[in-house]
Design an enzyme around this catalytic site. Structure first.
Site, PDB file in Angstrom:
ATOM      1  N   ASP A 136      -8.055  -5.127   0.411  1.00  0.00           N
ATOM      2  CA  ASP A 136      -8.894  -6.390  -0.881  1.00  0.00           C
ATOM      3  C   ASP A 136      -8.096  -7.223  -0.868  1.00  0.00           C
ATOM      4  O   ASP A 136      -8.769  -8.674  -2.210  1.00  0.00           O
ATOM      5  CB  ASP A 136      -8.359  -5.903  -2.520  1.00  0.00           C
ATOM      6  CG  ASP A 136      -8.773  -4.022  -2.649  1.00  0.00           C
ATOM      7  OD1 ASP A 136     -10.128  -4.409  -1.966  1.00  0.00           O
ATOM      8  OD2 ASP A 136      -7.841  -3.364  -2.875  1.00  0.00           O
ATOM      9  N   HIS A 189       0.915  -1.006  -0.175  1.00  0.00           N
ATOM     10  CA  HIS A 189       0.038  -0.269  -0.235  1.00  0.00           C
ATOM     11  C   HIS A 189       1.088   1.097  -0.233  1.00  0.00           C
ATOM     12  O   HIS A 189       1.522   1.115   0.475  1.00  0.00           O
ATOM     13  CB  HIS A 189      -1.397   0.267   0.758  1.00  0.00           C
ATOM     14  CG  HIS A 189      -2.731   0.341   0.883  1.00  0.00           C
ATOM     15  ND1 HIS A 189      -2.405   1.800   1.712  1.00  0.00           N
ATOM     16  CD2 HIS A 189      -3.242   0.481   0.584  1.00  0.00           C
ATOM     17  CE1 HIS A 189      -3.378   2.505   1.331  1.00  0.00           C
ATOM     18  NE2 HIS A 189      -4.246   1.775   0.971  1.00  0.00           N
TER      19      HIS A 189
HETATM   20  N1  CMC Z   1       4.300  -7.833  -4.941  1.00  0.00           N
HETATM   21  C1  CMC Z   1       5.734  -8.045  -4.753  1.00  0.00           C
HETATM   22  N2  CMC Z   1       5.878  -6.808  -5.100  1.00  0.00           N
HETATM   23  C2  CMC Z   1       6.064  -5.025  -4.723  1.00  0.00           C
HETATM   24  C3  CMC Z   1       3.941  -5.359  -3.801  1.00  0.00           C
HETATM   25  C4  CMC Z   1       3.315  -6.755  -4.520  1.00  0.00           C
HETATM   26  N3  CMC Z   1       2.036  -6.656  -4.049  1.00  0.00           N
HETATM   27  N4  CMC Z   1       3.772  -4.418  -4.130  1.00  0.00           N
HETATM   28  C5  CMC Z   1       5.052  -3.499  -3.856  1.00  0.00           C
HETATM   29  N5  CMC Z   1       6.116  -4.314  -4.645  1.00  0.00           N
HETATM   30  C6  CMC Z   1       7.710  -3.834  -4.183  1.00  0.00           C
HETATM   31  C7  CMC Z   1       8.090  -2.662  -6.084  1.00  0.00           C
HETATM   32  O1  CMC Z   1       8.058  -3.993  -6.968  1.00  0.00           O
HETATM   33  C8  CMC Z   1       8.350  -2.137  -5.125  1.00  0.00           C
HETATM   34  O2  CMC Z   1       9.953  -2.950  -5.407  1.00  0.00           O
HETATM   35  P1  CMC Z   1      11.129  -1.979  -5.126  1.00  0.00           P
HETATM   36  O3  CMC Z   1      11.711  -1.122  -4.486  1.00  0.00           O
HETATM   37  O4  CMC Z   1      12.893  -3.387  -5.099  1.00  0.00           O
HETATM   38  O5  CMC Z   1      11.228  -1.398  -6.500  1.00  0.00           O
HETATM   39  C9  CMC Z   1       8.349  -1.874  -3.962  1.00  0.00           C
HETATM   40  O6  CMC Z   1       7.876  -2.721  -3.573  1.00  0.00           O
HETATM   41  C10 CMC Z   1       7.721  -0.774  -3.210  1.00  0.00           C
HETATM   42  O7  CMC Z   1       6.636  -1.116  -3.921  1.00  0.00           O
HETATM   43  P2  CMC Z   1       5.880   0.286  -5.249  1.00  0.00           P
HETATM   44  O8  CMC Z   1       5.301   0.136  -6.865  1.00  0.00           O
HETATM   45  O9  CMC Z   1       7.644   1.692  -5.329  1.00  0.00           O
HETATM   46  O10 CMC Z   1       4.795   0.861  -4.286  1.00  0.00           O
HETATM   47  P3  CMC Z   1       3.241   2.185  -4.829  1.00  0.00           P
HETATM   48  O11 CMC Z   1       3.690   2.970  -2.696  1.00  0.00           O
HETATM   49  O12 CMC Z   1       4.055   2.878  -5.419  1.00  0.00           O
HETATM   50  O13 CMC Z   1       2.699   1.284  -5.101  1.00  0.00           O
HETATM   51  C11 CMC Z   1       0.791   0.075  -4.874  1.00  0.00           C
HETATM   52  C12 CMC Z   1       1.300   0.922  -4.112  1.00  0.00           C
HETATM   53  C13 CMC Z   1      -0.800  -0.659  -3.580  1.00  0.00           C
HETATM   54  C14 CMC Z   1       0.298   0.287  -5.842  1.00  0.00           C
HETATM   55  C15 CMC Z   1       1.391  -1.395  -5.126  1.00  0.00           C
HETATM   56  O14 CMC Z   1       2.430  -2.363  -3.559  1.00  0.00           O
HETATM   57  C16 CMC Z   1       1.064  -2.480  -5.727  1.00  0.00           C
HETATM   58  O15 CMC Z   1       0.934  -2.942  -7.147  1.00  0.00           O
HETATM   59  N6  CMC Z   1       0.091  -3.573  -5.015  1.00  0.00           N
HETATM   60  C17 CMC Z   1      -0.490  -4.481  -5.796  1.00  0.00           C
HETATM   61  C18 CMC Z   1      -1.875  -4.195  -5.678  1.00  0.00           C
HETATM   62  C19 CMC Z   1      -2.975  -3.864  -4.652  1.00  0.00           C
HETATM   63  O16 CMC Z   1      -2.795  -4.648  -3.936  1.00  0.00           O
HETATM   64  N7  CMC Z   1      -3.905  -2.820  -5.234  1.00  0.00           N
HETATM   65  C20 CMC Z   1      -4.508  -2.656  -4.054  1.00  0.00           C
HETATM   66  C21 CMC Z   1      -4.026  -1.135  -3.057  1.00  0.00           C
HETATM   67  S1  CMC Z   1      -4.931  -1.263  -1.284  1.00  0.00           S
HETATM   68  C22 CMC Z   1      -7.223  -0.569  -2.238  1.00  0.00           C
HETATM   69  C23 CMC Z   1      -6.249   0.680  -2.464  1.00  0.00           C
HETATM   70  O17 CMC Z   1      -6.563   1.922  -1.794  1.00  0.00           O
HETATM   71  O18 CMC Z   1      -7.635   1.078  -3.483  1.00  0.00           O
END
Ligand code: CMC
Length: 429
Positions: A363, A306
């Site tokens: 989720d 998140h």
């Molecule tokens: N599985 C594997 N690796 C992950 C995941 C995951 N679900 N989420 C983040 N990472 C890794 C990412 O690859 C990155 O690694 P590195 O630093 O080595 O490059 C690190 O963790 C930070 O991730 P980020 O993409 O920079 O983080 P963000 O804040 O931009 O993204 C997120 C947040 C929710 C989009 C992401 O965690 C994600 O895609 N999760 C899966 C989708 C999901 O469950 N979404 C629902 C969010 S909660 C409901 C809502 O509020 O709508």
């Protein structure tokens, strides 16, 4: 007032920027005069360090896993309150007295029907259209039906629009489902609660009685509470940005629904169930965890991570408990829940997830509950949209009522070519 010093105004001198403090959470550096003083913009794609507004609705402490609505912890609201009471709280700032609650429930209940002409809108869609696409279309079209209360500067008009949106969303969503499966639309029933009425409109058919399970109605109500608001997330920010131009409220909410649809936001619960089905059995979990960690593989563990929570999402804890209750009540095969719990356990011990503070989010378990209740996967995000409508509306209302409100208009770091003369087509190579 605290000041933040920064070197480098136009003449190379230090400048001071005001620091503003809220009641909780980090203070913010007020950069509104930064450009005038230094000729610089701030650069923050993804808004990871940008406060876009002042708000008194919802507070999140991502490090500690805390979520408060108007100061009340989400766990207490999920346990002791109900969705319409939480909606009243979000919209009005305080919990209602008994008479206020009764009046609010009466008002919302008596706005649940949609204009009969709206029925015909559905017929323009293919039966197999994604219900989120239908929701965007139908909610946007409400702007064409409710002309009588669209002066957004009038508090009474804002209130009517808020009540209509909150009341009609379950009806519109259930109609999207009924159209999809080819069953007749079911009209709302005023003797039912908000959650019961939604289940009734979803699952009742004219040829037999539909009995609403109290456990399922309570679970639905909890799902609605847990998704009601979440401060300045992507869809809420979209609603605020759309609304900042003075746009029609129904059109603003349609913009919020469009943003919510994405898999990184509200589409994740759908993706979680698809992922668990794909995993299929506990033996395959390690292979999927490996894929999630592989930088060359776009696969991510859906329902994990998140932008704000760097701790267990407090909503996921309540959701996990509700999931157990619903599956037990329905006596449903728990294979998917078993896979989910094992996956959570493995991921929470894995260095990759620990180092990045990736925990289950709201989720991760909600999809399992909805599946067990017979809600098709492609409708999950629609239910999120029903719940989030009150948050969108409360935030939209707060923005319109903010005396400092102005149209949202971010700037940019331009990386294109500098000015160059037009080249006639015969001279282009
Ligand atoms: N599985 C594997 N690796 C992950 C995941 C995951 N679900 N989420 C983040 N990472 C890794 C990412 O690859 C990155 O690694 P590195 O630093 O080595 O490059 C690190 O963790 C930070 O991730 P980020 O993409 O920079 O983080 P963000 O804040 O931009 O993204 C997120 C947040 C929710 C989009 C992401 O965690 C994600 O895609 N999760 C899966 C989708 C999901 O469950 N979404 C629902 C969010 S909660 C409901 C809502 O509020 O709508």
């Amino acid at each position: 007032m605290t000041k933040f010093s920064l070197s480098g105004n136009k003449s190379g001198e230090n400048i001071e920027l005001p620091v503003l403090s809220g009641t909780l959470g980090p203070s913010v550096i007020d950069v509104r005069n930064l450009y005038a003083q230094t000729g610089h913009f701030t650069y923050d794609p993804g808004f990871t360090a940008t406060g876009s507004c002042a708000s008194s609705i919802t507070y999140i402490d991502g490090e500690e896993g805390v979520l408060l609505h108007r100061g009340y912890p989400i766990e207490e609201l999920a346990e002791k309150s109900d969705f319409l009471e939480v909606s009243y709280l979000l919209l009005n700032g305080e919990l209602p007295t008994s008479s206020e609650k009764e009046k609010f429930e009466y008002t919302i209940t008596h706005h649940t029907m949609v204009h009969e002409q709206i029925n015909y809108l559905y017929r323009g869609f293919r039966r197999d259209a994604h219900p989120m696409a239908v929701m965007i279309g139908v909610v946007g079209a409400l702007a064409a039906f409710y002309h009588d209360a669209t002066d957004i500067q009038d508090p009474y008009h804002r209130m009517i629009a808020s009540h209509r949106l909150l009341a009609k969303m379950p009806t519109i969503a259930a109609m999207a489902y009924k159209y999809n499966v080819g069953q007749p639309f079911v009209y709302p029933r005023n003797d039912l609660t908000y959650a019961e009425n939604f289940l009734h409109m979803m699952f009742a058919v004219p040829c037999e009685d539909y009995e609403i399970s109290p456990v399922q109605a309570r679970a639905m109500d909890r799902i609605l509470i847990l998704h009601a608001d979440h401060e300045q997330n992507a869809s809420t920010s979209t609603v605020r940005l759309a609304g900042s131009s003075g746009a029609n409220p129904y059109a603003c909410i349609a913009a919020g629904i469009a943003t919510l649809w994405g898999p990184a936001h509200g589409g994740a619960n759908e993706a979680v169930v698809q992922m668990l089905e794909q995993i299929g059995s506990k033996e395959n979990i390690s292979e999927f965890v490996k894929k999630a960690k592989d930088k060359d593989d776009p696969f991510r563990l859906m329902g994990f991570g998140h932008r704000v929570y760097k701790n267990y999402d407090p909503r996921a804890k309540v959701m996990r408990q509700t999931c157990h209750e619903v599956l037990e009540d329905l006596g449903i095969d728990n294979t998917m829940l078993d896979i989910a719990m094992e996956l959570e356990k493995i991921a929470l011990e894995d260095e990759y997830f620990v180092n990045r503070k990736l925990y289950p989010n709201v989720d991760f378990y909600s999809g399992l509950i909805l599946s067990a209740m017979g809600i098709p996967t492609h409708l999950f995000t629609v239910i999120f949209a029903i719940a989030r409508t009150v948050g969108w509306v409360a935030q939209w209302k707060e923005m319109i009522e903010d005396p400092e409100q102005k149209i949202g208009r971010p700037r940019q770091l331009y990386t294109g070519p500098s000015s160059r003369p037009y080249i006639p087509i015969e001279k282009r190579s």
